[in-house]
Scaffold this motif. Structure first.
Motif, PDB file in Angstrom:
ATOM      1  N   LEU A 331      -2.754  12.096  12.612  1.00  0.00           N
ATOM      2  CA  LEU A 331      -3.318  12.967  11.665  1.00  0.00           C
ATOM      3  C   LEU A 331      -3.237  12.444  10.596  1.00  0.00           C
ATOM      4  O   LEU A 331      -2.825  11.047  10.052  1.00  0.00           O
ATOM      5  CB  LEU A 331      -1.861  13.785  10.860  1.00  0.00           C
ATOM      6  N   THR A 332      -4.142  12.989   9.636  1.00  0.00           N
ATOM      7  CA  THR A 332      -4.712  12.287   8.510  1.00  0.00           C
ATOM      8  C   THR A 332      -3.892  11.831   7.135  1.00  0.00           C
ATOM      9  O   THR A 332      -2.959  13.111   7.022  1.00  0.00           O
ATOM     10  CB  THR A 332      -6.261  13.107   7.478  1.00  0.00           C
ATOM     11  N   GLU A 333      -3.285  10.754   6.652  1.00  0.00           N
ATOM     12  CA  GLU A 333      -2.233  10.834   5.747  1.00  0.00           C
ATOM     13  C   GLU A 333      -3.061  10.850   4.496  1.00  0.00           C
ATOM     14  O   GLU A 333      -4.558  10.829   4.731  1.00  0.00           O
ATOM     15  CB  GLU A 333      -1.707   9.954   5.851  1.00  0.00           C
ATOM     16  N   ASP A 334      -1.944  11.253   3.746  1.00  0.00           N
ATOM     17  CA  ASP A 334      -2.406  11.870   2.979  1.00  0.00           C
ATOM     18  C   ASP A 334      -3.440  10.662   1.748  1.00  0.00           C
ATOM     19  O   ASP A 334      -3.240   9.785   1.649  1.00  0.00           O
ATOM     20  CB  ASP A 334      -0.876  12.296   1.412  1.00  0.00           C
ATOM     21  N   HIS A 335      -4.129  11.533   1.294  1.00  0.00           N
ATOM     22  CA  HIS A 335      -5.497  10.356   0.213  1.00  0.00           C
ATOM     23  C   HIS A 335      -4.391   9.732  -1.112  1.00  0.00           C
ATOM     24  O   HIS A 335      -4.414  10.814  -1.555  1.00  0.00           O
ATOM     25  CB  HIS A 335      -6.891  10.990  -0.123  1.00  0.00           C
ATOM     26  N   ASN A 336      -4.247   8.824  -1.025  1.00  0.00           N
ATOM     27  CA  ASN A 336      -3.762   8.277  -2.228  1.00  0.00           C
ATOM     28  C   ASN A 336      -5.141   6.997  -2.898  1.00  0.00           C
ATOM     29  O   ASN A 336      -5.245   5.813  -2.508  1.00  0.00           O
ATOM     30  CB  ASN A 336      -2.115   7.155  -2.640  1.00  0.00           C
ATOM     31  N   GLY A 337      -5.988   7.420  -4.069  1.00  0.00           N
ATOM     32  CA  GLY A 337      -6.443   6.565  -4.750  1.00  0.00           C
ATOM     33  C   GLY A 337      -5.373   5.411  -5.558  1.00  0.00           C
ATOM     34  O   GLY A 337      -4.256   5.533  -5.855  1.00  0.00           O
ATOM     35  N   TYR A 408      -8.213  14.352 -14.300  1.00  0.00           N
ATOM     36  CA  TYR A 408      -7.195  14.257 -15.632  1.00  0.00           C
ATOM     37  C   TYR A 408      -7.968  12.801 -16.405  1.00  0.00           C
ATOM     38  O   TYR A 408      -8.104  11.595 -16.172  1.00  0.00           O
ATOM     39  CB  TYR A 408      -5.799  13.146 -15.168  1.00  0.00           C
ATOM     40  N   ASP A 409      -7.545  13.122 -17.905  1.00  0.00           N
ATOM     41  CA  ASP A 409      -8.832  12.158 -18.892  1.00  0.00           C
ATOM     42  C   ASP A 409     -10.046  11.068 -17.462  1.00  0.00           C
ATOM     43  O   ASP A 409      -9.920  10.323 -18.108  1.00  0.00           O
ATOM     44  CB  ASP A 409      -8.035  11.162 -18.958  1.00  0.00           C
ATOM     45  N   ASN A 410     -10.735  12.564 -17.443  1.00  0.00           N
ATOM     46  CA  ASN A 410     -12.324  11.952 -17.101  1.00  0.00           C
ATOM     47  C   ASN A 410     -12.379  11.586 -15.665  1.00  0.00           C
ATOM     48  O   ASN A 410     -13.099  10.999 -14.812  1.00  0.00           O
ATOM     49  CB  ASN A 410     -13.028  11.451 -18.314  1.00  0.00           C
ATOM     50  N   ILE A 411     -10.632  10.940 -14.935  1.00  0.00           N
ATOM     51  CA  ILE A 411     -10.279  10.185 -14.046  1.00  0.00           C
ATOM     52  C   ILE A 411     -10.530  11.769 -12.901  1.00  0.00           C
ATOM     53  O   ILE A 411      -9.387  12.337 -12.962  1.00  0.00           O
ATOM     54  CB  ILE A 411      -9.594   9.785 -13.777  1.00  0.00           C
ATOM     55  N   LEU A 412     -11.391  11.363 -11.323  1.00  0.00           N
ATOM     56  CA  LEU A 412     -11.330  12.192 -10.497  1.00  0.00           C
ATOM     57  C   LEU A 412     -10.139  12.324 -10.254  1.00  0.00           C
ATOM     58  O   LEU A 412      -9.464  11.003  -9.910  1.00  0.00           O
ATOM     59  CB  LEU A 412     -12.166  11.847  -9.332  1.00  0.00           C
ATOM     60  N   SER A 413      -9.069  13.265 -10.209  1.00  0.00           N
ATOM     61  CA  SER A 413      -7.938  13.421  -9.093  1.00  0.00           C
ATOM     62  C   SER A 413      -7.802  12.113  -7.814  1.00  0.00           C
ATOM     63  O   SER A 413      -6.988  11.844  -7.754  1.00  0.00           O
ATOM     64  CB  SER A 413      -7.819  14.657  -9.288  1.00  0.00           C
ATOM     65  N   SER A 414      -8.954  12.984  -7.357  1.00  0.00           N
ATOM     66  CA  SER A 414      -8.550  12.075  -5.543  1.00  0.00           C
ATOM     67  C   SER A 414      -8.496  10.485  -6.290  1.00  0.00           C
ATOM     68  O   SER A 414      -8.269   9.915  -4.990  1.00  0.00           O
ATOM     69  CB  SER A 414      -9.962  12.260  -5.014  1.00  0.00           C
ATOM     70  N   LYS A 418      -1.668   7.911  -7.047  1.00  0.00           N
ATOM     71  CA  LYS A 418      -0.546   9.627  -7.343  1.00  0.00           C
ATOM     72  C   LYS A 418       0.885   8.826  -8.321  1.00  0.00           C
ATOM     73  O   LYS A 418       1.349   9.579  -9.363  1.00  0.00           O
ATOM     74  CB  LYS A 418      -0.322  10.497  -6.400  1.00  0.00           C
ATOM     75  N   ASN A 419       1.124   8.334  -7.356  1.00  0.00           N
ATOM     76  CA  ASN A 419       2.621   7.480  -7.698  1.00  0.00           C
ATOM     77  C   ASN A 419       2.754   7.386  -8.946  1.00  0.00           C
ATOM     78  O   ASN A 419       3.902   7.339  -9.977  1.00  0.00           O
ATOM     79  CB  ASN A 419       3.130   6.393  -6.831  1.00  0.00           C
ATOM     80  N   SER A 420       1.033   6.648  -9.826  1.00  0.00           N
ATOM     81  CA  SER A 420       1.214   6.277 -10.949  1.00  0.00           C
ATOM     82  C   SER A 420       0.888   7.581 -11.756  1.00  0.00           C
ATOM     83  O   SER A 420       1.465   8.357 -12.765  1.00  0.00           O
ATOM     84  CB  SER A 420       0.212   5.190 -11.456  1.00  0.00           C
TER      85      SER A 420
END
Ligand code: ADP
Length: 592
Positions: A331-337, A408-414, A418-420
């Motif tokens: 299964l596809t894991e959580d996408h982390n930017g 968040y501040d103009n950066i796409l959440s994707s 996420k850790n940061s």
């Protein structure tokens, strides 16, 4: 539903995982079965010569040395097999079964931890996870490993023994095959049916687990005792269990009947083989030694073929479970930017965000556009089911929008790591957890860097109105919760602890999702008032279906049917003759 992997692919995966998890046990298991595989043909040859030499000895021929030689060989062969059996019984049980099972369970846990949180709202994912767990717990992957090893060795055993029998008389071959073939057919049919049944039962099994869990849930037990519905739930559990067992029982009866049929055929086959061998002895085609050896060989070959075919017959069922296990791991894991951020400096914005839960055609959020500025205190208001919690999960980055953009501040959440992001966010959820840990841990678990900072923890307790709690429980290191003999707190105290924990984390954005909704409106407003005071330097989003706090909010967002229907201050919105005014008037008397 068609399997994603074919048998060869699954076998390759099982071998790779087993040899990685338990290399020694894996290899010694194979060696053991190789020795076992060669044993029947070898002993059959030795036995025939031994019997003939012994017969000659009784006829006065000097064959004593040959008798001793083949007798010793016979004993040594048995000794070697038993030594291998002894070693592998340890390595197979402890290694291939126990250690591998914990390895496979660990893989499920790792995967579960890596899945996107939205997956847990998807019933298909939950069912697949259930079947994967079932596969690991029933040791199916270890069974596949062992069975496939047995295949190879049973194959060697059967082919070598049939060759020996065929050399005596070719008729032994069809009789052997005829006597064991029904096992194969029966197993294949039952195996497929059993798998389909287990798959169809997945939902019921989950319901059983759920109902069982209620009887181990403190809150639920109290409620069912007082409200008197324990009996009803127990009955529901019993009915579901009976349904599941009845279906399995019917399956087992079918299985038992076909096994009885197979055993009868096997006995007939065995009797025929003895008859044939007798005819061959009487007609002088084979010696009496070969007669004895060939009956023993026929029996052992029949056993090997039976276990070979039974294992082969159960393979489709096992393969189908294994397929589910590996599909779950795929299964596809959580996408982390990849973009790290160092704070939310300016704003959080949603642009035309819509969101639908998996397997749901209705949108829980529709075209929501919103900008939350740094430092703002926002109250999200609306009746139950209006989309408040869903909105908070989107703002938290837990669920990705189905349509639209979240930044968040103009950066796409994707795009954000996420850790940061979560370094700067704190949440006090609706169904917060009352941890059976120490008071210290219950507060500082949200920011472990300060776990030993007594003064900070005490300050946090004081600022959420829990000054007296410390003297009540004794010390920060006092265990809370009755599970481990600790102090039980009141519902209100646990709620304040949850708020203290949320505030303890050094964060820039804090989301509070109605953890106080169970309190009376005035007390709730009082606690939330303190919350806003403490969170004065943070951006705060407070979800509520009550208007008590709205006068203190910078802005109120009113939700209705998944949409924002009004935005403004209390005074702006009260002027309008809209949803807010309607809610305010209906609740006004609570706050007089
Ligand atoms: P609120 O917080 O205002 O009570 P929610 O955000 O929890 O509302 O729910 C909004 C809508 O989404 C409701 O119609 C609800 O039934 C639906 N919903 C909530 N959770 C799920 C879920 N896990 N799966 C499908 N629909 C859901």
């Amino acid at each position: 539903m068609k399997n994603k992997y074919n048998a060869l692919q699954i076998l390759t995966k099982v071998y790779r995982h087993t040899l990685r998890a338990v290399p020694f046990s894996g290899v010694s298991g194979i060696l053991n079965y190789l020795v076992q595989g060669l044993f029947p043909a070898f002993t059959s040859l030795v036995q025939a010569r031994l019997f003939d030499a012994a017969y000659s000895l009784t006829q006065g021929v000097d064959t004593l040395t040959i008798v001793i030689l083949y007798g010793s060989l016979f004993v040594v062969a048995y000794a070697v097999v038993y030594i291998f059996q002894f070693i592998s019984s340890i390595t197979i049980n402890a290694g291939i079964y126990e250690r591998c099972t914990s390895y496979y369970n660990m893989k499920i846990s790792e995967k579960t931890a890596a899945l996107p949180l939205i997956s847990f709202e998807d019933v298909n994912v939950l069912n697949l996870q259930n079947r994967a767990k079932d596969c690991a717990e029933r040791e199916i992957l270890s069974q596949i490993y062992m069975s496939s090893t047995v295949f190879i060795t049973s194959g060697i055993s059967v082919i070598s023994t049939i060759s020996v029998l065929a050399a005596y008389n070719i008729w032994f071959v069809p009789i052997s095959i005829f006597s064991v073939l029904p096992y194969f057919i029966a197993r294949i049919l039952r195996g497929k049916e059993f798998y389909s049944l287990k798959k169809a039962q997945a939902k019921k099994t989950r319901r059983l687990d759920y109902l069982w869990g209620l009887f181990h849930n403190k809150q639920a037990i109290k409620e069912m005792r007082v409200m008197g519905f324990g009996e009803y739930l127990a009955q529901k559990w019993v009915e579901t269990r009976d349904e599941v067992n009845e279906e399995l029982w019917q399956q087992n009866i079918k299985d038992g009947k076909s096994m009885l049929f197979c055993d009868t055929l096997k006995i007939i086959g065995y009797g025929l083989s003895i008859l044939l061998a007798l005819l061959l002895v009487v007609n002088g085609h084979i010696s009496i030694g070969i007669f004895g050896a060939c009956i023993a060989a026929f029996k052992s070959m029949q056993e090997s073929t039976k276990s070979f075919l039974i294992d082969l017959g159960t393979m489709p069922e096992k393969m189908a479970f294994a397929n589910d296990y590996f599909e779950f791991l795929d299964l596809t894991e959580d996408h982390n930017g990849i973009k790290s951020i160092d704070g939310i400096k300016d704003c959080i914005s949603l642009s035309n965000v819509s969101f639908a839960y998996p397997n749901s055609d209705d949108y829980a959020l529709k075209n929501v556009s919103l900008t939350i500025h740094k430092g703002e205190k926002i109250v999200v208001l609306g009746v139950n089911g209006s989309g408040k919690t869903t909105l908070s999960k989107i703002i938290l980055g837990i669920y990705p929008p189905s349509q639209g953009e979240m930044r968040y501040d103009n950066i796409l959440s994707s795009d954000i790591d996420k850790n940061s992001l979560y370094t700067y966010i704190s949440v006090i959820p609706q169904n917060f957890v009352s941890y059976s840990l120490t008071l210290r841990e219950n507060i500082a678990i949200s920011d472990l860097r300060h776990l030993q900072d007594d003064s900070l923890i005490k300050h946090s307790l004081a600022s959420t109105g829990l000054q007296s709690l410390l003297s009540q429980v004794g010390s920060l290191d006092e265990q809370l919760g009755p599970e481990f003999g600790g102090k039980e707190l009141s519902g209100g105290q646990w709620q304040k602890i949850a708020i203290a924990r949320g505030l303890f984390k050094t964060s820039e954005l804090i989301i509070l999702d109605e953890p106080t909704s169970a309190l009376d409106p005035v007390l709730e407003t009082e606690i939330l008032r303190q919350f806003i005071e403490i969170a004065k330097n943070k951006t705060a989003v407070i979800i509520s279906h009550r208007v008590g706090l709205c006068k203190l909010a910078d802005r109120i967002i009113v939700m209705k049917d998944g949409q924002i229907c009004e935005i403004g201050t209390h005074y702006d919105l009260i002027e309008k003759d809209g949803e807010y005014r309607r809610l305010y008037i209906s609740q006004e008397q609570w706050y007089r």
